[in-house]
Scaffold this motif. Structure first.
Motif, PDB file in Angstrom:
ATOM      1  N   GLU A 190       0.830  -1.207   0.000  1.00  0.00           N
ATOM      2  CA  GLU A 190       0.000   0.000   0.000  1.00  0.00           C
ATOM      3  C   GLU A 190       0.864   1.257   0.000  1.00  0.00           C
ATOM      4  OE1 GLU A 190      -4.264  -0.609   1.832  1.00  0.00           O
ATOM      5  OE2 GLU A 190      -2.738  -0.793   3.378  1.00  0.00           O
ATOM      6  N   LYS A 221       0.726   4.110  -2.881  1.00  0.00           N
ATOM      7  CA  LYS A 221       0.401   5.500  -2.541  1.00  0.00           C
ATOM      8  C   LYS A 221       1.533   6.468  -2.901  1.00  0.00           C
ATOM      9  CE  LYS A 221      -2.844   4.544   1.224  1.00  0.00           C
ATOM     10  NZ  LYS A 221      -3.106   4.628   2.684  1.00  0.00           N
ATOM     11  N   THR A 249       2.610   1.308 -10.616  1.00  0.00           N
ATOM     12  CA  THR A 249       2.634   2.751 -10.396  1.00  0.00           C
ATOM     13  C   THR A 249       3.263   3.507 -11.566  1.00  0.00           C
ATOM     14  OG1 THR A 249       4.781   2.734  -9.244  1.00  0.00           O
ATOM     15  CG2 THR A 249       2.804   2.434  -7.905  1.00  0.00           C
ATOM     16  N   GLN A 291      -2.680   4.980 -12.135  1.00  0.00           N
ATOM     17  CA  GLN A 291      -2.571   5.998 -11.096  1.00  0.00           C
ATOM     18  C   GLN A 291      -3.853   6.816 -10.950  1.00  0.00           C
ATOM     19  OE1 GLN A 291      -0.246   5.047  -9.237  1.00  0.00           O
ATOM     20  NE2 GLN A 291       1.216   6.717  -9.247  1.00  0.00           N
ATOM     21  N   SER A 328      -9.011   4.799  -7.894  1.00  0.00           N
ATOM     22  CA  SER A 328      -9.111   4.950  -6.442  1.00  0.00           C
ATOM     23  C   SER A 328      -8.218   3.918  -5.766  1.00  0.00           C
ATOM     24  CB  SER A 328     -10.560   4.755  -5.977  1.00  0.00           C
ATOM     25  OG  SER A 328     -10.980   3.418  -6.199  1.00  0.00           O
ATOM     26  N   HIS A 329      -7.839   4.202  -4.538  1.00  0.00           N
ATOM     27  CA  HIS A 329      -6.910   3.303  -3.838  1.00  0.00           C
ATOM     28  C   HIS A 329      -7.476   1.890  -3.655  1.00  0.00           C
ATOM     29  CE1 HIS A 329      -3.568   2.118  -1.312  1.00  0.00           C
ATOM     30  NE2 HIS A 329      -4.429   1.708  -0.397  1.00  0.00           N
ATOM     31  N   LYS A 379      -7.100   0.019  -6.863  1.00  0.00           N
ATOM     32  CA  LYS A 379      -5.685  -0.288  -7.109  1.00  0.00           C
ATOM     33  C   LYS A 379      -5.256  -1.531  -6.340  1.00  0.00           C
ATOM     34  CE  LYS A 379      -4.025   4.475  -7.875  1.00  0.00           C
ATOM     35  NZ  LYS A 379      -3.163   5.550  -7.318  1.00  0.00           N
TER      36      LYS A 379
END
Length: 388
Positions: free
Chosen positions: A124, A128, A186, A192, A195-196, A199
């Motif tokens: 994660e 991020k 990434t 990219q 949304s997280h 991903k």
């Protein structure tokens, strides 16, 4: 939310907030697997239930719901009781595993519990933080992906050959491919924009497929360099050779059977199912751009078929973007106006990798039915279609 000192289900030491309540990781993993199952309708299964922290499965699931566990409250960034500093040294992917923990936690279960929480946390963080470099705006997406992952330059010429393969070696591979896939993703601009949670779902879905293709490419390259002495050897881009005919595989962490008894279920380990495809890869001799297209096309196609819905639409868009970029590469950089024959050879390899996964599924279902593998994973969704 305040985290209690004790797990509200089994009353042992709590390890953070899971599914909305304070619990240990073992109970959280149990709820993740059993939530929504018919186990909730069954009666108590043991006269020992409630004695010395033991709880039978039906009662354990009912207790999970009674204290407020809710599958809709899964948190990728859930708080933990104590923070763990992530060592910088792992960025080089060397040494023993640091993010996967094989342990027997104090929990009402006889299974081996494999905690992947720290590995997921590291993944994660990589997702991020984004790519570690700023790509040139005039380069297409395949160039950016190839700039990060060029197995032809990355794979060392002096590699180590393992004669044994333990739980630690296995987790080494998981860590390498999970985190490398995260960093590779990434470097794709379209990824990219997501949304997280999406991903992470894609990462969970494709890392092992990405790893299979990487092993295939690495083995082909090692053979071309004459680094492999026999056809039973396979290579990984992190600098590891494995002779699958001579390898001593430790399965004690996985089940209560001998290797000979479970070998049929472990992905045809002695007869790696992609051995014949290696020669196709050698004959094709793909460029770094073509290899990254193969990695992306196969991974995104697989994720779309697995998850369907919105992710299927996203994966189809990703594949179209990369197909357009591959066309530009062939026509403008390689001066190939007619590349259909080469593209067919490329896709034949991708289809072979996909087919190898489909053929393995019946074995996995049999193993589950017979309860052959006793290891329990904190994040079982990561291991769908891996054979475990």
């Amino acid at each position: 939310m305040i985290c209690l000192k004790f797990c509200t289900i089994c009353e042992r030491k709590s390890q953070g907030i899971h599914f909305g309540v304070s619990s240990c990781r073992a109970c959280a993993a149990f709820f993740r697997r059993r939530a929504g199952s018919d186990l909730i309708e069954k009666s108590c299964m043991s006269s020992r239930c409630g004695v010395d922290f033991f709880i039978c499965k039906p009662c354990r699931l009912k207790k999970c719901y009674e204290v407020g566990m809710d599958e809709r409250k899964f948190q990728h960034d859930r708080d933990v009781i104590s923070s763990t500093r992530i060592p910088r040294s792992f960025d080089k992917f060397v040494g023993r595993p640091q993010f996967v923990h094989f342990c027997d936690p104090d929990a009402p279960t006889t299974s081996k519990f494999i905690d992947l929480s720290f590995l997921v946390q590291k993944g994660e963080q990589l997702i991020k933080s984004g790519p570690g470099w700023s790509p040139h705006s005039n380069k297409g997406p395949l160039h950016r992906l190839a700039n990060f992952h060029n197995v032809f330059e990355k794979m060392p010429r002096n590699m180590a050959t393992n004669s044994t393969f333990s739980s630690g070696d296995c987790s080494d591979c998981w860590e390498y491919y999970f985190l490398t896939t995260a960093m590779w993703l990434t470097n794709f601009d379209e990824f990219q924009k997501l949304s997280h949670p999406i991903k992470m779902k894609i990462l969970f879905g494709i890392w092992h497929m990405w790893g299979r293709m990487d092993k295939l490419a690495s083995t082909a390259l090692a053979r071309r360099r004459s680094q492999l002495s026999t056809k039973s050897e396979i290579a990984q881009s992190n600098g590891l050779f494995l002779d699958v005919d001579k390898l001593e595989l430790d399965v004690t962490w996985l089940c209560n059977y001998s290797l000979e008894e479970v070998e049929f279920f472990i992905d045809g380990f002695r007869n790696w199912d992609l051995m014949e495809t290696v020669q196709m890869f050698i004959d094709l001799d793909p460029t770094p751009i073509e290899l990254n297209y193969m990695l992306a096309q196969m991974s995104f196609y697989y994720a779309g078929n697995r998850f369907q819905g919105d992710i299927l639409e996203i994966m189809e868009r990703f594949q179209q973007v990369l197909s357009d970029d591959l066309h530009h590469y062939y026509v403008n950089e390689r001066n190939m106006s007619n590349y259909s024959g080469r593209l067919c050879r490329l896709m034949k390899i991708n289809n072979a990798v996909q087919e190898s996964v489909r053929k393995r599924r019946p074995k996995t279902e049999i193993a589950k039915t017979l309860n052959i593998f006793t290891a329990e994973f904190s994040h079982p969704e990561m291991f769908f279609d891996t054979g475990f």
